[in-house]
Design an enzyme around this catalytic site. Sequence first.
Site, PDB file in Angstrom:
ATOM      1  N   GLU A  94       0.815  -1.215   0.000  1.00 37.25           N
ATOM      2  CA  GLU A  94       0.000   0.000   0.000  1.00 37.25           C
ATOM      3  C   GLU A  94       0.845   1.259   0.000  1.00 37.25           C
ATOM      4  OE1 GLU A  94      -3.382  -2.063   2.824  1.00 37.25           O
ATOM      5  OE2 GLU A  94      -2.395  -0.237   3.475  1.00 37.25           O
ATOM      6  N   CYS A 107       3.428   8.184   1.422  1.00 38.75           N
ATOM      7  CA  CYS A 107       3.817   7.165   2.391  1.00 38.75           C
ATOM      8  C   CYS A 107       4.182   5.896   1.613  1.00 38.75           C
ATOM      9  CB  CYS A 107       2.656   6.932   3.349  1.00 38.75           C
ATOM     10  SG  CYS A 107       2.985   5.681   4.575  1.00 38.75           S
ATOM     11  N   CYS A 114       4.885  -7.688   7.533  1.00 32.43           N
ATOM     12  CA  CYS A 114       5.838  -7.184   8.524  1.00 32.43           C
ATOM     13  C   CYS A 114       5.951  -8.192   9.649  1.00 32.43           C
ATOM     14  CB  CYS A 114       5.359  -5.837   9.067  1.00 32.43           C
ATOM     15  SG  CYS A 114       6.523  -5.082  10.227  1.00 32.43           S
ATOM     16  N   CYS A 118       3.118  -5.361  15.695  1.00 30.69           N
ATOM     17  CA  CYS A 118       2.498  -4.344  16.555  1.00 30.69           C
ATOM     18  C   CYS A 118       0.997  -4.628  16.664  1.00 30.69           C
ATOM     19  CB  CYS A 118       2.726  -2.948  15.990  1.00 30.69           C
ATOM     20  SG  CYS A 118       4.467  -2.529  15.764  1.00 30.69           S
ATOM     21  N   CYS A 121      -1.777  -2.739  14.542  1.00 28.43           N
ATOM     22  CA  CYS A 121      -1.554  -2.623  13.102  1.00 28.43           C
ATOM     23  C   CYS A 121      -2.014  -3.893  12.404  1.00 28.43           C
ATOM     24  CB  CYS A 121      -0.059  -2.384  12.881  1.00 28.43           C
ATOM     25  SG  CYS A 121       0.481  -2.595  11.192  1.00 28.43           S
ATOM     26  N   CYS A 336      -2.265   1.667   8.396  1.00 27.01           N
ATOM     27  CA  CYS A 336      -1.397   0.657   7.814  1.00 27.01           C
ATOM     28  C   CYS A 336      -2.077  -0.706   7.656  1.00 27.01           C
ATOM     29  CB  CYS A 336      -0.210   0.544   8.752  1.00 27.01           C
ATOM     30  SG  CYS A 336       1.090  -0.456   8.167  1.00 27.01           S
TER      31      CYS A 336
HETATM   32 FE1  SF4 Z   1       5.184  -3.439  11.095  1.00 29.00          FE
HETATM   33 FE2  SF4 Z   1       2.741  -2.405  11.417  1.00 29.00          FE
HETATM   34 FE3  SF4 Z   1       4.517  -2.285  13.419  1.00 29.00          FE
HETATM   35 FE4  SF4 Z   1       4.834  -0.786  11.168  1.00 29.00          FE
HETATM   36  S1  SF4 Z   1       3.190  -0.610  12.696  1.00 29.00           S
HETATM   37  S2  SF4 Z   1       6.419  -1.975  12.277  1.00 29.00           S
HETATM   38  S3  SF4 Z   1       4.040  -2.203   9.601  1.00 29.00           S
HETATM   39  S4  SF4 Z   1       3.626  -4.166  12.540  1.00 29.00           S
END
Ligand code: SF4
Length: 348
Positions: A94, A107, A114, A118, A121, A336
């Site tokens: 994205e 962005c 990933c 997190c 996210c 995200c």
């Molecule tokens: Fe990865 Fe999402 Fe954390 Fe960014 S916010 S580092 S994309 S898990």
Amino acid sequence: MPPPADLKDLTPAEIEQYCSLTLGLRPGAGSRTAALLYRHRIEDLGSMTSLSRRIREVLTPSCTISRIVVERIEESSDGTRKLLYRLHDGNAVEGVLIPGRDRLTLCISTQVGCASGCLFCLTGGAGLVRNLSHAEIVNQVFAATALAGPDRISNLVLMGTGEPLSNYDRVRRFITTATDHSGLAFSTKRVTISTCGLAPMIERLADDDVPASLAVSLNATTDEVRDRIMPVNKVYPIEQLIGSLRYYAAKSGRTVTIEYVLFKGVNDSLEDAHRLIRLLKDLPSMVNLLLFNPFPGAPFDRPDAESVAVFRDVLVRNKIIVVVRRSRGRDISAACGQLRARQQAAPK
Ligand code: SF4
């Protein structure tokens, strides 16, 4: 015969080196090719008519210039545009075009998925698929520029899908391409790397003198809370992270942006505000306060405006530079991973 080189996989200096050392062209031919590609955005060797016919005859069988496709665009009522890029292997990442008063920010994603996990996210929940190549990162700028118009995009933030410092070498080379005068020629002050806090890599950014600004997602003031919402903290706890930021700021001479997303009842108390002040003491920094942008099934709520104002005022009274950022593109799920997740969930 070696396979043709994708010129977009090379930095301007690497194109010069490839043209002179591998293709035997005269010094300077590669730099001119890089400038035509990156500065003038000419993506077809046949259209680089300011190069001699001889240079083009050498380049054409030896080089390719890749592209990526913008498969889907969603536009918010506030003008934010969310882009879904389709990659050559079928994966998708994205991008977001965010208009401001005097700027247009793109962005950029650096990985498919990933590994950082997190909790706030959607991308983090799906895990890492693979790193993006230099060409795939560069191509996001080309594809977004084709939509936005030439010279419209003023700022780049590496804050899309993925953790940029987990794809360090390609990201470092992309920053070179983005800021080189024979490359995309963005001001070094207008290119920002955003990390979840890989402390040793932050120090490496300073050691390698990578010409970009740095933003760090902190989002908590105790290891107990940060361990829970950002698993990276179990590897690089807050004290180590702040130590790496002090090293970075001292060595690079740059101010660090601290991103702090407020989650209702989790990290938005007065005690959090005071702990944040203590953590940032003497660190050249500014704080971006963001309000969590909830998605279906999210484990957090958005704080109310009053508690955000109280949190902000405590920071301001203690001489912390702080900006409360508006959530952009809320009606198109611009946080995200949301467009990619929806696309994957959609019936084929
Ligand atoms: Fe990865 Fe999402 Fe954390 Fe960014 S916010 S580092 S994309 S898990």
